[in-house]
Design a protein around this motif. Sequence first.
Motif, mmCIF file in Angstrom:
data_model
loop_
_atom_site.group_PDB
_atom_site.id
_atom_site.type_symbol
_atom_site.label_atom_id
_atom_site.label_comp_id
_atom_site.label_asym_id
_atom_site.label_seq_id
_atom_site.Cartn_x
_atom_site.Cartn_y
_atom_site.Cartn_z
ATOM 1 N N THR A 36 -3.610 6.797 3.512
ATOM 2 C CA THR A 36 -3.898 6.621 2.078
ATOM 3 C C THR A 36 -5.272 7.196 1.754
ATOM 4 O OG1 THR A 36 -2.609 4.588 2.116
ATOM 5 C CG2 THR A 36 -4.015 4.931 0.205
ATOM 6 N N ARG A 37 -6.222 6.957 2.642
ATOM 7 C CA ARG A 37 -7.566 7.511 2.426
ATOM 8 C C ARG A 37 -7.502 9.046 2.391
ATOM 9 N NH1 ARG A 37 -11.852 5.651 6.628
ATOM 10 N NH2 ARG A 37 -10.522 6.907 7.939
ATOM 11 N N TYR A 66 -6.119 1.617 -2.859
ATOM 12 C CA TYR A 66 -6.877 1.877 -1.633
ATOM 13 C C TYR A 66 -8.020 0.879 -1.485
ATOM 14 C CZ TYR A 66 -9.893 4.004 1.803
ATOM 15 O OH TYR A 66 -10.684 4.203 2.909
ATOM 16 N N SER A 117 -8.327 -1.872 1.372
ATOM 17 C CA SER A 117 -9.487 -1.868 2.269
ATOM 18 C C SER A 117 -10.078 -3.273 2.390
ATOM 19 C CB SER A 117 -10.576 -0.926 1.743
ATOM 20 O OG SER A 117 -10.095 0.379 1.725
ATOM 21 N N LEU A 132 0.840 -1.208 0.000
ATOM 22 C CA LEU A 132 0.000 0.000 0.000
ATOM 23 C C LEU A 132 0.875 1.257 0.000
ATOM 24 C CD1 LEU A 132 -2.781 1.245 0.056
ATOM 25 C CD2 LEU A 132 -2.838 0.967 2.531
ATOM 26 N N LEU A 163 -5.955 10.048 -0.860
ATOM 27 C CA LEU A 163 -6.919 9.844 -1.952
ATOM 28 C C LEU A 163 -7.934 10.980 -1.967
ATOM 29 C CD1 LEU A 163 -7.884 7.942 -4.214
ATOM 30 C CD2 LEU A 163 -9.272 6.750 -2.527
ATOM 31 N N LEU A 212 -3.433 2.687 5.921
ATOM 32 C CA LEU A 212 -4.712 2.767 5.196
ATOM 33 C C LEU A 212 -5.371 4.123 5.440
ATOM 34 C CD1 LEU A 212 -6.469 0.876 3.433
ATOM 35 C CD2 LEU A 212 -7.723 0.265 5.492
#
Lengths: 113, 473
Positions: free
Chosen positions: A75-76, B446, B450, A21, A79, A72
């Motif tokens: 990354t969100r 992503y 997830s 990731l 994004l 994560l």
Amino acid sequence: MREFGWQPELKELVIEASRALACLDADRLEELALSCQALSRDLAPATAAQRRLLAGQARNAMGDMAVFARVLEVTRANLHVMNRLRELRAGRLEYKELPGRGWARTESSHGDN
Amino acid sequence: MGTISSAFSLMSGALDADQSALSIVANNVANANTPGYTEETPNWQQNAPLEINGVSLGAGVTETGATSLRDRVLEERLDQQQQLASASGTRLTALDGVQALFTPDSGSTASAAGDIGSDMTSFFSSFSSLEANPTDNALRQQVLSSAATLAGDVSNAAASLNAQRSALDQEASGVTSQVNSLTGAIAQLNQQIQSTSPDADAGTLEDQRQQDLSQLSQLIGINQIKTENNGLSITTTSGQLLVSEGASYQLTTGTAGGVTHFFVGTTDVTSQLAGGGGELGGYLTARDQDIPGVLSSLDQLAYSVSTQVNSLNNGGTDLDGASGTTANPLYIFNQPTAVAGSAASMNVVMTDPNQIAAAGLGQGTGDNTNAAAMANLANQSIVSGLSPTNYFSNFVSTLGATVSGVQAENTAQNASVTQLQTQNNALSSVSLDDEASSMTTLERSYQAASQVFTMLNTIMAAALNLGDQTTVS
């Protein structure tokens, strides 16, 4: 499913997911998603010994799972920023600022294309 | 003739425009490996149409300069993430050094502090041994010897922590000149950009400014504020002005309470900088929060053990039949007067083993009740509601959890920087198609991540439940 637990261990799987990731390796992440699906299928018919083994692996992977959750999360956020940028730039293409003349529609939106 | 002349003029203009555009492309190629260089694209402006016999004819285009393919919002986001990554990385390095102090056999010089947990067990065990034979001189020597080992390791740990704090203080102080150098350079670049390119992207000058901003973000937490005419103001994250367009404001230092404090003008911004990010934020967080917290815990341990052991020994009867008095107390450790500083000053003041008061007050010298009471301190809640060994164990666990948390944060921030650099490179270095592809990759990554996270979370929860059930049955 193997007699002596899952290979690679859950911990390695979680670390690999964080690494993939971070590098935005979408192909690798999609492979890992398939691996997780397979692992999930294997879980139901597991023997008591295998369950104990997996429980140990899960406890061992807790810290790395927290790292994965943070990666994560950032990354969100990234994004979200990139999506906002895309919207802004799409807006700029649609309504281009002309120096000293305010905002005007550009040629691409004249309706003849 | 007018028409032919116009046609020549149009062709000539087109050639000029192509020539200018080729120069920009050549410049891009020449700077392909220049750090911080942002690819430029030519700007085309439509010429006013020619009116000939009432007919409007196109007059071609003129090349009006170059625009860098940059996005300041993305660059600013990258700078912010860089500040956080830099702060957590610096803090993590400092915390690793602190943790090594309390890791037996870690191999570092600092771990000469030894294993305080084992030292305490040995110390209280020596009283248990003495309890069995309270007049034995060798056992009395053993009590003093184990007390000296414990006190030596605690004071060594405290000294090492103070040395690490001083080193961090020096590192933090050293950052100041680098910050001032960069803010000065940015202010100069602001002036040049505002005078030469107030309405458009300033190309190489903006690249230089962006590089300086990236370097500044490694060092200190900042906010960037765009001003008129392509200017830029910079503040600390708490709002202290460092650069206002063409002027820069120096970060200065002074000493207060034995450590370096940081000022903008006359305002002390030390505590704000600690939470602001960058290397300076990391150094200050470790110097002002992490290490003092660890020292405080160690002080509490040293204070409680010293005062409790001293109190019991002073209230018993030694091998010579004496008890402690105000004038001649029977203290094993030096008696601390306050919690703060107890660890650094912990040492054994008793030299005569006969002064160990193994017997209870008023009892014969062969009595062991006081030795038993001192041995029993190991199991009593004498340090902030915990036994000494549990308190130390809890302290080491808490430190480990802090290190682990900062490690997770640093990994995540570095991942974020890597992701943003990938996106920024896609934006400023390659074609729009590749840029769209890069965005798609980000979205795909992503979404896949997830899914992986959700499934792993479910698998781990199920595994733990199943494992527990199996264990219970």
